[in-house]
Scaffold this motif. Sequence first.
Motif, short mmCIF file in Angstrom:
data_model
loop_
_atom_site.label_atom_id
_atom_site.label_comp_id
_atom_site.label_asym_id
_atom_site.label_seq_id
_atom_site.Cartn_x
_atom_site.Cartn_y
_atom_site.Cartn_z
N LEU A 71 6.16 -1.98 -14.89
CA LEU A 71 6.73 -2.24 -16.21
C LEU A 71 7.39 -0.94 -16.64
O LEU A 71 6.73 0.10 -16.66
CB LEU A 71 5.65 -2.64 -17.20
CG LEU A 71 6.11 -3.07 -18.60
CD1 LEU A 71 5.19 -4.09 -19.17
CD2 LEU A 71 6.23 -1.89 -19.54
N SER A 72 8.66 -1.01 -16.93
CA SER A 72 9.34 0.20 -17.37
C SER A 72 10.49 -0.20 -18.25
O SER A 72 10.70 -1.38 -18.52
CB SER A 72 9.83 1.02 -16.18
OG SER A 72 10.84 0.31 -15.51
N ALA A 73 11.22 0.80 -18.70
CA ALA A 73 12.34 0.53 -19.60
C ALA A 73 13.56 1.28 -19.12
O ALA A 73 13.46 2.19 -18.30
CB ALA A 73 11.99 0.93 -21.02
N VAL A 74 14.68 0.88 -19.60
CA VAL A 74 15.95 1.52 -19.27
C VAL A 74 16.70 1.75 -20.57
O VAL A 74 16.73 0.87 -21.43
CB VAL A 74 16.80 0.64 -18.34
CG1 VAL A 74 18.10 1.33 -17.99
CG2 VAL A 74 16.04 0.27 -17.09
N TRP A 84 16.37 -1.93 -22.26
CA TRP A 84 15.89 -3.04 -21.43
C TRP A 84 14.45 -2.73 -21.06
O TRP A 84 14.15 -1.64 -20.62
CB TRP A 84 16.67 -3.18 -20.12
CG TRP A 84 18.15 -3.24 -20.24
CD1 TRP A 84 18.88 -3.54 -21.36
CD2 TRP A 84 19.09 -2.97 -19.20
NE1 TRP A 84 20.21 -3.48 -21.09
CE2 TRP A 84 20.37 -3.13 -19.77
CE3 TRP A 84 18.98 -2.64 -17.86
CZ2 TRP A 84 21.54 -2.95 -19.02
CZ3 TRP A 84 20.13 -2.45 -17.11
CH2 TRP A 84 21.40 -2.62 -17.70
N VAL A 86 11.82 -3.78 -18.36
CA VAL A 86 11.89 -4.46 -17.08
C VAL A 86 10.49 -4.59 -16.49
O VAL A 86 9.74 -3.62 -16.45
CB VAL A 86 12.79 -3.67 -16.10
CG1 VAL A 86 12.99 -4.45 -14.83
CG2 VAL A 86 14.11 -3.38 -16.75
N LYS A 101 13.60 -9.19 -17.32
CA LYS A 101 14.27 -8.21 -18.17
C LYS A 101 14.23 -8.68 -19.61
O LYS A 101 14.52 -9.84 -19.89
CB LYS A 101 15.71 -8.03 -17.71
CG LYS A 101 16.41 -6.86 -18.39
CD LYS A 101 17.89 -6.90 -18.16
CE LYS A 101 18.27 -6.25 -16.86
NZ LYS A 101 19.73 -6.25 -16.68
N MET A 131 7.98 7.80 -23.23
CA MET A 131 9.27 8.21 -22.70
C MET A 131 10.44 7.62 -23.48
O MET A 131 11.52 8.21 -23.52
CB MET A 131 9.38 7.78 -21.23
CG MET A 131 8.42 8.50 -20.32
SD MET A 131 8.79 10.25 -20.21
CE MET A 131 7.51 10.80 -19.10
N PHE A 132 10.26 6.43 -24.02
CA PHE A 132 11.38 5.78 -24.69
C PHE A 132 11.15 5.55 -26.18
O PHE A 132 12.06 5.18 -26.89
CB PHE A 132 11.65 4.41 -24.04
CG PHE A 132 12.21 4.52 -22.67
CD1 PHE A 132 13.57 4.66 -22.47
CD2 PHE A 132 11.39 4.51 -21.57
CE1 PHE A 132 14.10 4.77 -21.20
CE2 PHE A 132 11.89 4.63 -20.30
CZ PHE A 132 13.25 4.76 -20.10
N MET A 156 13.12 10.18 -22.02
CA MET A 156 13.94 9.35 -21.16
C MET A 156 15.06 8.65 -21.93
O MET A 156 15.86 7.94 -21.34
CB MET A 156 13.09 8.32 -20.42
CG MET A 156 12.20 8.90 -19.34
SD MET A 156 13.10 9.72 -18.03
CE MET A 156 13.71 8.32 -17.13
#
Lengths: 172, 428, 385
Positions: A71-74, A84, A86, A101, A131-132, A156
Motif C-alpha cells: 500500500l503506497s501513494a503517489v 493516488w 495504490v 488505485k 511521507m505524503f 515524498m
Amino acid sequence: MDFQGIHDRLRACNAPGLLGIDLPRGPDPKDKKDKGRAGDPFVLVEPSKLASFLTVCRDDERLSFEMLIDLSAVDPAKEDPNFWVVVSLLSVQRKHRLQIKCVLPKSQASLPSTVPVYRASQWHERECAEMFGIRFEGHPDPRNILLPDDWVGHPMRKDYEFPKEYHGISCE
Amino acid sequence: MAVTPSQAAPHHGDPQPTDAQRAARKGAQHAPGTPLSQFGAERVLPSGEREVALDVRTSDMEINFGPQHPATHGVMRVLMRTDGELVTGAQPHLGYLHRCAEKIGESVEWLQYLPYTDRYDYLAAMNNNLAYSMAVEALLGVPIPRRAEMLRVICAELNRIGSHLVAIGTYGLDIGAFTPFFYAFREREWMMALFEKICGARLTYSYIRIGGVFNDAPVGWLEDVARFCDTFEEKWQEYFDLLMVNQIFIKRTANIGVISKEMAFDFGLTGPMLRGSGVDWDLRRDLPYSLYGEICRDKAFGIPIARGEMGQLGDCWDRAWVRTVEMMESVKIVRWCLQHIEPGPVLGDIPKTLRVPVGEVYVGIENPRGELGHYVVSDGGKIAIRVRVRGPSFTNLAVVEELLPGALVGDAIAIIGSTDIVVGETDR
Amino acid sequence: MQSGSNVFLEGLRQFAPEAVPGWALMLTAAGIGVAIVMGLVSVNAIFSVWLERKVSGHIQCRYGPMYVGWHGWLQSIADGVKLLLKEDMIPAGADRAMFMLAPALVLASILGAMAAFPLMPDVFFADLDLGLFAILAFSSLTTIGVVMAGWASNSKWTIFGAMREAAQVVAYEIPLGVALLVPVMVAGTFNLREASALQSGMWGMDWFVMPWNNPFVLPAAVLFLVAALAETKRAPFDLPEAESELVAGFMTEYSGIRWSFFFMEEYAAMFLMSAVGAVFFFGGFESPLTALAARLVEDPRLIVPAAEGGMRLNLGSLPYQLAAGTTLLLKTFAGIFLMMWLRWTLPRIRIDQVMTMGYKYLTPLALLCVLGAGIWEAIRHSWLR
C-alpha cells in the motif's frame, strides 16, 4: 483469473466504491501528443470506500485475496490536485494479483484505515502517512515509522522543500 | 508511602537523578528508626493487629533492544517491556538506516537508480537489481536476450544461496552457536569471489541491468560456478547437522514464535516466512518470471514447505529449515541453467539516456527474504515519477510486534533472528 | 603428616641464614606462595585466551591469531598491554565504589580458591583437609562479585546478566557439589593431594572414574562436567554474558583492565574446575608417567626428615614431582580444551531450560548417584571385606 475476470467478479458482487478500470493502451493514432500507457491494469476505487472494497476482495470466495502486498501513494506532480493511493493484492489460492488505485484530493487527503481488513497495511499506512501527509482514519498506531517523530513536512510530496538543518546539523 | 519503582530499583527510573533526589532516597532508606509503614500500606485488622503489606511488587522494565545490539542485524531498535526475563510488550522503531531510496528514485535517471537498489537488501543485491530491472523492462517492453536471462537466474540464485547462508549463520549466532556462522561465511566468500569475477564487485553488484546484464561471464566462470555447486552440496550437510538437527537448536527454536497460516496472510508475509507457516507459495513457480516458468516445467527444483516437524507449524525452526533447504534447491536451478546456457548477446539495445514510456506497473519477484516489489510510475521522461519499493523485510518485521509479547528475552532474539530482516531493506 | 609442611617454608629454612627470624621466613614463604598463585592465574589467563582463540579458529576453519609471535603466541600479552593502557571508564550513573570493587572481589575469590590447589604432590600453598570444600566455597564467592558488577553498572543489560548469573550459579552449585560427593565418598577425604594419592594403583591408572572402583563415579563425572560448565559460565550455559542477547551481560559496562579481571576469573575458574575434576575423577597426579617416575626416584617425597632433626629438601625427588605436576596440568588442560570444544560447537540454551535442567534433572540425578555410590561403598566396606 485474469484482470478481466477479476473485474467482472467485482462487478458481479457489487464491490463498494468500484469506479472503473484503467487499462494500459497503445498510443492514440489521432492524437499525436498521446503516447498511450504501458504497465498494469488498475481498478479505480473511491477512497472513502477502500476498506470495505478490500473486505469484499478478501472475503469473496472466487477472488480470495488473502494478502495485501503493498500500500503506497503517489504524488504525480506538483500541480496535480490529487494523490493516488495504490494497493496491491495477491491471492495465493487463485494465483492472481490486483492493483487498486484511489484518486485522493490533496486538499482533503484522508481515507479510512485498511488495518481492520489487513493488518499488513499497518506499517505501510504509517509510512504513507508520514511521507505524503495522508491521514488514515482509525489507524491504531499513527506514529511516524521511518522518520523521526519531530520531522517537519512530508518528504515524498513533490512540493516538499528540503530542510536547511536538522537539530543544528546542516543538511547542505 | 509505597515504594515507587524508581526507589525500589534505581535502574528503572530517570537516568540521572539529581543530587537532592539521591540524598532524599538515601535518607528514606537508611534513616534509623524508620517505621515499617514507610515501606508499605499499613492497616489495622479487626483483631487489633497491625498488618503492613510490604510493597515488593516487581515493576516492568523498559529496555531498548538496539539500536546498537548484536542481534538486531543492523541498526534497529525494539523497545521491549520486560518483566524479569519475560517480554510483555515490544515496539519496533525503524528508520535508523533510512536513506530516502524512494525519494532518490524520483530524483535520478532510470539507469542511475540501479546502484541504489543494491543498497536495500545488501545481502541479495543481485535480486534487487533484477527486481528493479524487471519493473522498468515491464514498462519498456524490450526483449531480453536468452543468455542474459540465464546469467540473471544464475546470479540471482547464487545470491539467494549467499543470502540464506548469512541468514542461517547469523541465526546460529543469535542462538549462541558461533561456528556455523564461519562455515557459512566460508562458502559465501566463494560466492562473492564468483561475483567479483563477473562484475568486479563483492557486495553491491549492479550487474543485472535494464535490458540484460552488464557483461558476459568471463572465460571459465561457468565452470567455476559448477565447481562451487559441487562443493556446496557437500558442505550443505554441515549446516544441517550443526544447526537444524542439533538438540539445543531445536529446543531453542521449536514452538517459538509460531505464525499460523492465517496470521501469515494477514500480515502479508512472503518468502520463507510464508513457506515456514506451511503455505505452498513461491512466485518463481506460481507467477513465473524470467526463465523460472521454463525451469518449473522441467521440474528442475522444488519448493520446500514447512511441515512443523519439530513442533508447531510455523515456528522459528520451520523458517530456518525452509531457508536451509532452499539453498539446495537454488543449487539445482543453477545447475539447470549451466546445462542450458548457450552463447549469445547479454544486453539488449538500451540507450544511455533511457526514456521510459508513460505508464505504471507493479512487479514483484521472489527475493531471498520474500517478495520484493517495485511499483514504478513514468510520465515518459528521463526520471521516474515514483519508485515505490515494497521490501519483504519491512512487512515481515511487522509481525514481531505481535510475536514478542509473552516470549522470554532469549526467545525474543530467536524470533527477531528468524524473521531474517536486513535493516537496509526495512528502512530503505 | 610430615609431607604436609610447606615446601616454600622448608626451603627457606634450609637456605636462609640463621639470623633471620622465623616470622620473616613465614611471611616470605607466604609472599612467594601468593606471587605464584597470582602468576599462575595470569599466565593461565594469557595462555587460555590464546588457546581459546586458536581452538576456535581451527574449529572454524581459520587460523586465529598469527601475527604476534609464532602462531600468535604473544597475542594475549599484546592484548593485555592494550587493556592496561586503556582509559579507565566508569559509567556516569554507576555506583563507583561497587563498580570498582566488583572485579577485584571476583579475582580475589578465585585467587583464594587457587590457594587450595596443589601444583605438585609436595608443592602447594595451603594443604587443607577440606581442600575441595574451600575451592567450592571460594569460587562461589565470584557470583557475589558478578552480581555486584551487574548492579553497580547501572545498566539494564548488566542487571539481566547479574540476575541470570545468580539464578544459574545457585541452581548448579547443588548438583556440582553433590556430584563431587561421589568421588569424595570413594576417597574418604576432601584433601586434593590425598585423593590423588589414593588413585596411584595399577601403574597410576586406578582412577576413581574406573568402574571397578565405583560404577557411580562415571555418571557423576558427566554431571560434574555439565554443572562445571554452568558454574564457569561457559557455553552452552554462558547466559550471564550471552553476547547475542545481553550485549555482554554483566560486564557490558566494563572495559580495560577491570574487564580483563573478569576474563582472568573465567579462565581461572575453568582451570580450577578442570583440576578438581581431574583430581577427583581422573587420577589427579597419577598416570603411568608418574608411576614410572615414582619408581625411578629414591624417595618421592620432596621434604624429608633430616638426619640431624627437622626437615630438609630432597631435590632427588624432583623428577617425580615434575612428572606428577605435568600430569595434572595436562589433564587440566584436556578438560579446558573440552570446555572450549563444547563452546564452539553448541548453541546456547535458554534461561528456563537452564533452570529446568539444573533443578529437575541434574540435582535428582546427582542425588541418585550419591545414593548408589553410598550403597556401593557400604557393601564394599562392610560385607565384601
